[in-house]
Write a protein that holds these residues in place. Structure first.
Motif, PDB file in Angstrom:
ATOM      1  N   ASN A 166      -7.045  -3.980   2.050  1.00  0.00           N
ATOM      2  CA  ASN A 166      -6.781  -3.055   0.953  1.00  0.00           C
ATOM      3  C   ASN A 166      -7.130  -3.748  -0.361  1.00  0.00           C
ATOM      4  OD1 ASN A 166      -5.779  -1.178  -0.825  1.00  0.00           O
ATOM      5  ND2 ASN A 166      -3.625  -1.639  -0.430  1.00  0.00           N
ATOM      6  N   SER A 204      -6.508  -2.897  -3.436  1.00  0.00           N
ATOM      7  CA  SER A 204      -5.609  -2.691  -4.577  1.00  0.00           C
ATOM      8  C   SER A 204      -4.917  -3.999  -4.979  1.00  0.00           C
ATOM      9  CB  SER A 204      -4.546  -1.640  -4.234  1.00  0.00           C
ATOM     10  OG  SER A 204      -5.146  -0.399  -3.960  1.00  0.00           O
ATOM     11  N   SER A 214       0.810  -1.221   0.000  1.00  0.00           N
ATOM     12  CA  SER A 214       0.000   0.000   0.000  1.00  0.00           C
ATOM     13  C   SER A 214       0.845   1.273   0.000  1.00  0.00           C
ATOM     14  CB  SER A 214      -0.939   0.015   1.214  1.00  0.00           C
ATOM     15  OG  SER A 214      -0.197  -0.142   2.407  1.00  0.00           O
TER      16      SER A 214
END
Length: 573
Positions: free
Chosen positions: A520, A522, A464
């Motif tokens: 997260n 992503s 991240s």
């Protein structure tokens, strides 16, 4: 082979905090700077924004005044001048640099590259004979000459002056040339010691330009040659080399010379942002190939060419030499690997020494490098040339190969090099004794750690943290190279998103899509070359650790950040 992950020691905490605040960067970036010896805002500014004005005064180099005076004299008296250099990339770019600058100033100018096979490395007796026959009164030597004491004396007795521009370590006696430029001379106070041979030649031209009101832009037009030498000769990309490489890459990418433009096209690099790595793996090998397969003069010829048609012809010829070189490299490497595999004693050895009279002398250095990477032990590859065993040696991290070979000097006719690479020549009948002695020395001095490939890790981060801003700053650490390598990171406990797969002709690579178990969302694309053996474990959904570098990947016109996986942790198993 298992690899050791070596996480570097963090820099001084107070320095890191200061840099983070002063530069408005996160602690990871600040730590990367501190690891590189950068401790203040001004040092960081110089690192991120190199300036040509940061180059040192060339007259700080020992004998520079003598070298410039002799060059001025040669120009003024319209003397015949010969430029001489080694047959590798550093040598040929050095000769091209000097020739390009002087050809408009010296009417009778010639260049000379020794034949790798019949003359060998350094100043050859044949070249001195040639200079005498051609009534040459000044020879400017680049990327060699610092140890040619007797040859320079011989030339001096024949009325031939020499100016030496070298960057290798000298012996106890310095040749009696008119001038000997070498920052590694013990009596030279020049503040930067790690210039390439071409870099030393550039300093001579810089000094001449200062003394004779030559527009500085004329020098800067030659920096594409200098960066090719810096990258190909694997010198540290620090200090003055970093400045020269930074502006050399700018020239190489925006307006390269005709010859380099041709090599760039043949290398498939048109439209790309050429990096030090591209020079090392694509441009340099092509320039090296002519000296390995045919003659190094061809490399100089393309680097100084002025006509487009001639550049294309020379480029195609050099490219064909490179194809021959690649075939020889592949075939001889496989033969060498087979020799080791079929020798029951090789598995217990700490070193490799192989001899085959039929191997091509021009690629034994490459083969030595390949075997060192494969077995991770000091390696010597020998072939026959002019009735002698001659070859190249390569080392592993922190093992002094030059010293080990030097301990066998009574068995050798000649040797030279440095800690990680060397060349040597011996009588063929001395090979068994050398093999035994070299092995004894390696066994006595090498550690288990030195015989295991080590990956130096700059920092531990979360995926991240890899934001567009983080990567923009990271790119400014370039140009990368020795002592300023591409940063390598570790991230622990990553997961396969479920779409990872094996790719490549033989499905030998891993194309990964990685996520963190933190929630997260992503997804981080990654590629792991030659690591498909991890696929089965990764696809089971278990967390694993990765070490990697970060780069950009362009696909279908879109550029994305991609992780280049160096290794995947064994804790999967």
């Amino acid at each position: 082979m298992d690899k050791i992950w070596n996480i570097k020691t963090q820099g001084d905490v107070n320095v890191i905090k200061h840099l983070s605040a002063a530069l408005n960067v996160n602690m990871v970036i600040a730590n990367l700077l501190a690891q590189r010896g950068i401790t203040s805002y001004n040092e960081a500014k110089s690192f991120f924004r190199p300036r040509l004005s940061d180059l040192h005064d060339p007259f700080l180099m020992k004998d520079m005044d003598k070298a410039v005076h002799r060059l001025e004299q040669a120009i003024s008296n319209e003397e015949k001048v010969l430029i001489y250099g080694d047959y590798d990339v550093d040598g040929t770019t050095s000769v091209a640099l000097m020739y390009q600058f002087l050809r408009s100033r010296i009417k009778d100018l010639d260049y000379y590259i020794p034949d790798r096979y019949s003359e060998g490395y350094g100043i050859s007796p044949r070249s001195i004979d040639y200079a005498e026959e051609q009534n040459i009164s000044l020879v400017i030597v680049l990327d060699c000459g610092i140890k040619a004491v007797e040859k320079i004396k011989n030339a001096k007795d024949r009325g031939i002056d020499f100016v030496i521009c070298d960057h290798h370590n000298p012996d106890d006696i310095i040749p009696e040339a008119v001038a000997v430029l070498d920052p590694k001379r013990p009596d030279c106070d020049y503040p930067y010691k790690e210039l390439s041979g071409c870099g030393v030649g550039f300093k001579l031209l810089q000094a001449y330009a200062q003394q004779n009101d030559v527009p500085v832009v004329e020098l800067y037009d030659l920096l594409d040659l200098v960066v090719v030498s810096i990258a190909s000769d694997i010198v540290p990309v620090t200090g003055e080399n970093r400045v020269l490489a930074y502006y050399g890459l700018r020239k190489l990418n925006s307006n390269p010379s005709l010859g380099l433009k041709t090599i760039i096209q043949l290398s498939g690099l048109v439209g790309q942002d050429i990096s030090v790595s591209d020079i090392v793996f694509k441009i340099g090998p092509r320039l090296n190939a002519s000296g390995r397969i045919e003659h190094g003069k061809k490399s100089v010829a393309i680097l100084v060419v002025t006509e487009e048609e001639e550049a294309i012809d020379l480029g195609n010829e050099i490219n064909s030499y490179n194809e021959i070189r690649k075939t020889l490299d592949r075939d001889i490497t496989q033969e060498a690997l087979d020799m080791i595999a079929h020798d029951p004693y090789q598995s217990e050895r700490k070193s490799t020494v192989l001899y085959n009279r039929d191997w091509h002398k021009g690629v034994v250095g490459i083969v030595a490098s390949r075997l060192t990477e494969h077995y991770y032990r000091p390696t010597v590859i020998l072939t026959e040339s002019n009735g002698m065993a001659t070859g190249s040696a390569r080392s592993v991290k922190d093992f002094d190969l030059y010293e080990a070979i030097g301990s066998c000097s009574d068995l050798l006719e000649s040797y030279g090099g440095h800690m990680y690479a060397a060349g040597l020549t011996m009588k063929i009948e001395n090979i068994p004794a050398f093999t035994r002695r070299f092995e004894e020395i390696v066994v006595k001095n090498i550690t288990d750690k030195q015989q295991t490939e080590m990956i130096d890790i700059d920092a531990k981060i979360q995926l991240s943290e890899i934001t567009p801003k983080f990567y923009r700053i990271l790119k400014q650490f370039a140009p990368f190279g020795p002592h300023n390598m591409t940063p390598v990171f570790v991230t622990e406990n990553v997961l396969d998103s479920g779409t990872s797969r094996c790719v490549g002709r033989q499905l030998e690579h891993l194309k990964l899509d990685l996520v963190e178990p933190t929630g997260n969302s992503s997804v981080f694309p990654a590629i792991a070359f030659s690591q498909a053996d991890h696929y089965e474990a990764i696809s089971q959904g278990l967390p694993f650790d990765i070490c990697y570098s970060i780069a950009e990947n362009e696909f279908r016109g879109k550029t994305n950040i991609q992780l280049y996986i160096r290794d995947i942790s064994a804790k999967l198993y």
